[in-house]
Structure formats: structure tokens, C-alpha cells
Design a protein around this motif. Structure first.
Motif, short mmCIF file in Angstrom:
data_model
loop_
_atom_site.label_atom_id
_atom_site.label_comp_id
_atom_site.label_asym_id
_atom_site.label_seq_id
_atom_site.Cartn_x
_atom_site.Cartn_y
_atom_site.Cartn_z
N MET A 1 -1.39 -11.23 -18.45
CA MET A 1 -0.42 -11.32 -17.34
C MET A 1 0.56 -12.47 -17.57
O MET A 1 0.17 -13.53 -18.04
CB MET A 1 -1.20 -11.49 -16.03
N SER A 2 1.83 -12.24 -17.25
CA SER A 2 2.85 -13.28 -17.46
C SER A 2 2.77 -14.37 -16.40
O SER A 2 2.04 -14.24 -15.41
CB SER A 2 4.24 -12.67 -17.42
N TYR A 3 3.58 -15.39 -16.57
CA TYR A 3 3.60 -16.53 -15.63
C TYR A 3 4.10 -16.07 -14.26
O TYR A 3 3.52 -16.38 -13.23
CB TYR A 3 4.53 -17.58 -16.22
N LEU A 4 5.23 -15.33 -14.28
CA LEU A 4 5.78 -14.78 -13.03
C LEU A 4 5.88 -13.26 -13.18
O LEU A 4 6.44 -12.76 -14.15
CB LEU A 4 7.18 -15.35 -12.78
N ASN A 5 5.29 -12.55 -12.23
CA ASN A 5 5.32 -11.08 -12.27
C ASN A 5 5.96 -10.55 -10.99
O ASN A 5 5.43 -10.77 -9.89
CB ASN A 5 3.90 -10.53 -12.38
N ILE A 6 7.05 -9.85 -11.17
CA ILE A 6 7.75 -9.23 -10.03
C ILE A 6 7.44 -7.75 -10.14
O ILE A 6 7.79 -7.11 -11.14
CB ILE A 6 9.25 -9.53 -10.12
N GLN A 7 6.71 -7.23 -9.15
CA GLN A 7 6.17 -5.87 -9.29
C GLN A 7 6.72 -4.94 -8.24
O GLN A 7 6.46 -5.12 -7.04
CB GLN A 7 4.63 -5.92 -9.18
N GLN A 8 7.53 -3.98 -8.70
CA GLN A 8 7.99 -2.86 -7.84
C GLN A 8 8.56 -3.33 -6.51
O GLN A 8 8.18 -2.84 -5.45
CB GLN A 8 6.79 -1.93 -7.57
N ILE A 9 9.50 -4.27 -6.60
CA ILE A 9 10.09 -4.80 -5.37
C ILE A 9 11.21 -3.88 -4.88
O ILE A 9 12.14 -3.56 -5.61
CB ILE A 9 10.69 -6.21 -5.60
N SER A 10 11.11 -3.47 -3.62
CA SER A 10 12.22 -2.80 -2.94
C SER A 10 12.49 -3.58 -1.66
O SER A 10 11.55 -4.15 -1.07
CB SER A 10 11.87 -1.36 -2.58
N HIS A 11 13.76 -3.61 -1.27
CA HIS A 11 14.05 -4.28 0.00
C HIS A 11 15.16 -3.58 0.76
O HIS A 11 16.17 -3.18 0.18
CB HIS A 11 14.43 -5.76 -0.22
N TYR A 12 14.93 -3.43 2.07
CA TYR A 12 15.92 -2.79 2.96
C TYR A 12 16.29 -3.79 4.04
O TYR A 12 15.44 -4.49 4.56
CB TYR A 12 15.30 -1.56 3.65
N TYR A 13 17.60 -3.86 4.33
CA TYR A 13 18.05 -4.63 5.49
C TYR A 13 18.40 -3.63 6.58
O TYR A 13 19.13 -2.66 6.31
CB TYR A 13 19.31 -5.43 5.16
N PHE A 14 17.91 -3.86 7.78
CA PHE A 14 18.25 -2.98 8.91
C PHE A 14 19.16 -3.74 9.86
O PHE A 14 18.82 -4.83 10.31
CB PHE A 14 16.98 -2.56 9.66
#
Ligand SMILES: Nc1ncnc2c1ncn2[C@@H]1O[C@H](COP(=O)(O)OP(=O)(O)OP(=O)(O)O)[C@@H](O)[C@H]1O
Length: 260
Positions: free
Chosen positions: A1-14
């Protein structure tokens, strides 16, 4: 595993009846000690992603792991360098550098000594008793960097820290920050619109695209360029090759978004 792992991030603003899909399925991994740039057009979600990595914003979907621990607001091991330095004008440069220890109730002789050493290192030892208002923009950013390093962050987030500076100061500060972060073996993420800055300073670059914000392409910066200071790197043939490839990609992305 890496130092920082960003996994499958989605973001919605309402907002009222509207929603914006600011990020869609963003995944990337960063190794310890690497300098990574996030580059892309306005609105592609760079700041949203940085806020999620910082733990300031909870993503709609996905997780961020720093040293295998999920990021949350309580993690204090993340440092920032922003476009604005946010130095307190009523405090001296030394007092500003000591902001972190003061908030954490750790203002000791040892922390004062460390702050003085850091100010020496960033070339501000002789102005530690001065007010931020008496310093130039480049000096103020160096003071902000000393304040950030004072907390010994595991991860540094740099959100366009050079964009408000004149060109000459910006080039000098890029060299300075790059050398210092290498010396301290810091893992850093730089958000920028500036292709040249990304290529000259980074080990790797993620180019993002907008609507929705996604990782479009990943570039490794050639070793010949990485081994040079940012100023020297700008003269290298391979710097220009990579600059041109990224320039092309961004132009194609822009053309596609206009044809939509
Ligand atoms: N608080 C918010 N409410 C609603 N929409 C938002 C909000 N913040 C950002 N957005 C939208 O999300 C998308 C991504 O924005 P973001 O600021 O993360 O992009 P960016 O790449 O950092 O842009 P820039 O380079 O202009 O700073 C944009 O469409 C933006 O309008």
C-alpha cells in the motif's frame, strides 16, 4: 500500500435544486517523499480534491487513506501552503512561526529554538522580530512555509502558493521550496494551473478534466528533469518535451469541452 491512497472518490455539491458532480471516481496513490502536481482547467475539481485529502470536506463516495489511516478533521499531520500566506499582521515573524505549538499548548524553549532554526533555514533569521507587513511577498511565503514545517506535517498541500508572486520571485521561491522539501523528505501535493511549474517541480503529474472532475492522464517527470532544481529544469530539453505534451492534452480537452 502507498503512503497516500485516494480510492474511488466522487463528490457532489447540492445547491437548492441543482447539483454539480465535482469529482467522479478519482483514484490515485502517492509514495512517501514524492512531489505530485494536480493540473487542470478551472472547475475540474482540484480544490475539492485537496479539501477532501485535507479532511475538511467529506466525499460523497470513496475514502482517503494516509499511512493506512482514514483521513478525518482531527488529523493534524497535514500542512498547507496557500496562495495567501495568512500571517497574523499583529504578530512578529517568530510568533507567527510558533502558531502551531501555541494552539497545541506546546510553547516550550525547545519549540522556540526549533522555530528560530527554521527561520534561519528559510533565510529569515535576521527578521524574526519584524512584522509581516514589513516583508516582501516572497519573504512572507517563506515565513508561511516555516510556520507549516514547524508542525512537522506528514503531508503538505500546496494550493497555488506561488500564483500571487511576481515571476522572478516565483522562480526563486520554487527553487527554494523544492530544495527544502527534498531535504525534509516531505510528501507534497501541488495544485496549479501552471504547466511549467508542475513539470519543473514535480516527480509526477496528474492532469484532470472537468464536468465531471476526473483524472485524465498521469505523467512521470523524466529523471533528468527531476534531478535538477526547478530553475535549471526549465532549460532541459525533456522539460520542454513534457511541457508540450501536456499543453497538447489540455488544448484537446478544451476543444472537446467547447464542442459538447
Ligand atoms: N461549494 C460549492 N457549491 C457548489 N458547487 C461548487 C462548490 N465548490 C465548487 N463547486 C463546483 O465544483 C466544481 C469543481 O470546483 P473546484 O473549485 O474544486 O475546481 P478547481 O479545479 O479547483 O477550480 P479552480 O482552478 O478555478 O480553482 C466546479 O464546477 C465548481 O463550480
Amino acid at each position: 500500500m502507498s503512503y497516500l491512497n485516494i480510492q474511488q472518490i466522487s463528490h457532489y455539491y447540492f445547491n437548492q435544486n441543482n447539483y454539480t458532480n465535482a469529482l467522479k471516481d478519482v483514484s490515485l496513490s502517492i509514495e512517501k517523499g514524492k512531489f505530485t502536481a494536480l493540473l487542470g482547467p478551472s472547475g475540474c475539481g482540484k480544490t475539492t480534491l485537496l479539501s477532501i485529502i485535507a479532511g475538511i470536506l467529506k466525499p460523497s463516495e470513496g475514502t482517503v487513506l494516509l499511512q493506512q489511516q482514514e483521513i478525518n478533521k482531527k488529523i493534524t499531520s497535514i500542512g498547507y501552503m496557500l496562495q495567501q500566506d495568512y500571517l497574523f499582521p499583529w504578530k512578529t515573524i517568530l510568533q507567527n512561526t510558533l502558531t502551531g505549538p501555541k494552539i497545541q499548548g506546546e510553547l516550550t524553549d525547545k519549540s522556540i529554538e526549533k522555530a528560530k532554526e527554521l527561520l534561519e533555514e528559510v533565510g529569515l533569521g535576521s527578521v524574526s522580530d519584524a512584522s509581516p507587513n514589513s516583508l516582501s511577498g516572497g519573504m512572507r511565503q517563506r515565513a508561511a512555509l516555516a510556520r507549516t514545517l514547524m508542525t512537522n506535517p506528514s503531508l503538505l498541500l500546496l494550493d497555488e502558493p506561488f500564483s500571487a508572486l511576481d515571476f522572478q520571485t516565483k522562480l526563486k521561491l520554487e527553487d527554494f521550496v523544492s530544495a527544502l522539501l527534498k531535504e525534509y523528505n516531505k510528501t507534497s501535493i501541488l495544485v496549479t494551473h501552471d504547466i511549467g511549474e508542475a513539470v519543473a517541480m514535480s516527480d509526477e503529474i496528474y492532469v484532470m478534466k472537468a464536468n465531471p472532475g476526473q483524472i485524465h492522464q498521469h505523467f512521470e517527470v523524466p529523471e533528468e528533469v527531476r534531478n535538477l532544481s526547478p530553475f535549471e529544469a526549465r532549460r532541459h530539453e525533456k522539460y520542454h518535451e513534457l511541457f508540450d505534451r501536456i499543453w497538447e492534452e489540455l488544448n484537446q480537452l478544451e476543444a472537446k469541452s467547447k464542442n459538447r
